[in-house]
Design an enzyme around this catalytic site. Structure first.
Site, short mmCIF file in Angstrom:
data_model
loop_
_atom_site.label_atom_id
_atom_site.label_comp_id
_atom_site.label_asym_id
_atom_site.label_seq_id
_atom_site.Cartn_x
_atom_site.Cartn_y
_atom_site.Cartn_z
N ASP A 1 -2.59 1.85 0.19
CA ASP A 1 -3.06 0.99 -0.91
C ASP A 1 -2.15 1.20 -2.12
OD1 ASP A 1 -4.40 -0.32 -2.92
OD2 ASP A 1 -6.39 0.35 -2.30
N LEU A 2 -1.07 0.42 -2.18
CA LEU A 2 -0.06 0.62 -3.22
C LEU A 2 -0.61 0.37 -4.62
CD1 LEU A 2 3.18 -0.86 -1.60
CD2 LEU A 2 2.30 1.47 -1.55
N ASP B 1 5.15 8.05 7.22
CA ASP B 1 4.19 9.10 7.58
C ASP B 1 3.38 8.59 8.76
OD1 ASP B 1 2.58 7.19 6.38
OD2 ASP B 1 1.59 8.58 5.00
N HIS C 1 -3.04 12.34 9.08
CA HIS C 1 -2.41 13.11 10.16
C HIS C 1 -3.45 13.89 10.97
CE1 HIS C 1 1.60 13.03 7.74
NE2 HIS C 1 1.29 11.88 8.30
N ALA D 1 -2.52 -2.98 6.27
CA ALA D 1 -1.31 -3.22 5.49
C ALA D 1 -0.63 -1.94 5.03
CB ALA D 1 -1.63 -4.09 4.27
N GLY D 2 -1.10 -0.79 5.52
CA GLY D 2 -0.50 0.48 5.13
C GLY D 2 -1.25 1.10 3.98
#
Length: 261
Positions: A67-68, A145, A90, A64-65
């Protein structure tokens, strides 16, 4: 073998299987997960027994990208933490791109934000029929990113990249295939088996030649025609004297199936 907590990692039959393993948090990326992903990439890059890397996620969501919720809890110190997280992500993606082993990604569900970025950085991407793809970053007031601003324009062009990032449009697996973001779409219940079978098939292939193909394609966007052709000439000359090249040419002449080492 290093012990991991947020990913599962094993090497079998020359295939390194990396599974994002925070299913209760939609396999979202926190500092520990990207650090462990980077460590696993280092192992894959240096372990000569590894010929293919297979990357997937546990549970119904690939990733889900970021961890907000964790980001929100670290607001006063978020900027340096996010930079460190991005740096480790990266590092992993750079290693996956430049290592000799082919990286196969099996997208088992939603790939959002950095999960989208990670998915499309693979050399061969299989998607479950139920998979969806969304950049998601600007919806949270953030910027992309994970290499997405490098790979997306090269895969789908500038206009479609702008649409994905600006509007956060979600693509179905079939749309992602049509756009050229994934290689193949398979039924949900067959994804893991097909991905593993394909990875094992690749592991029996011309390991050295495939690694050189990765390097040529990675260099191509930055090079002019003559520079790229020079790299091609050097690569094929080197390949012809490698174990893969000697076996492959010999098998062709002898009209038999090659047996790559």
């Amino acid at each position: 073998m290093k012990q991991f907590e947020t990913i599962e990692f094993r090497i079998q039959d020359s295939v390194a299987c990396i599974t994002l393993n925070r299913p209760a948090f939609a396999n979202s990326m926190n500092g520990q997960l990207v650090s462990e992903l980077s460590d696993a990439a280092v192992i894959c890059d240096n372990d000569k027994s590894v010929r293919v890397v297979l990357l997937t996620g546990n549970g119904p969501i690939f990733c889900a990208g970021g961890d907000l919720k964790a980001f929100a809890g670290a607001q006063s110190n978020l900027s340096p933490q996010l930079k460190l997280l991005a740096d480790n992500l990266h590092k992993a993606i750079s290693l996956f791109a430049r290592m000799t082993p082919i990286v196969v990604v099996a997208v088992n569900g939603m790939a959002a934000g950095a999960g989208f970025s990670l998915a499309i950085s693979g050399d061969y991407v299989l998607a479950a029929e139920s998979a969806k793809f969304s950049m998601a970053y600007t919806g949270a007031g953030l910027t992309p990113d994970g290499s997405s601003t490098y790979y997306l324009p090269r895969l789908v062009g500038l206009r479609r990249t702008q649409e994905l990032i600006i509007t956060n449009r979600a693509l179905t697996a079939d749309e992602a295939l049509d756009w050229g973001l994934v290689t193949r779409v398979v039924p949900d219940d067959q994804l893991q088996a097909e991905a593993l079978a394909f990875a094992r098939q690749l592991a029996r292939g011309p390991h050295e030649a495939l690694g050189m193909v990765k390097k040529l394609l990675l260099a191509s966007p930055a090079n002019g025609l003559e520079v790229q052709m020079e790299l091609e000439g050097r690569a094929i000359a080197h390949a012809s004297m490698s174990a893969d090249g000697i076996e492959g040419v010999g098998a062709f002449v002898e009209k038999r199936k090659p047996c790559f080492q």
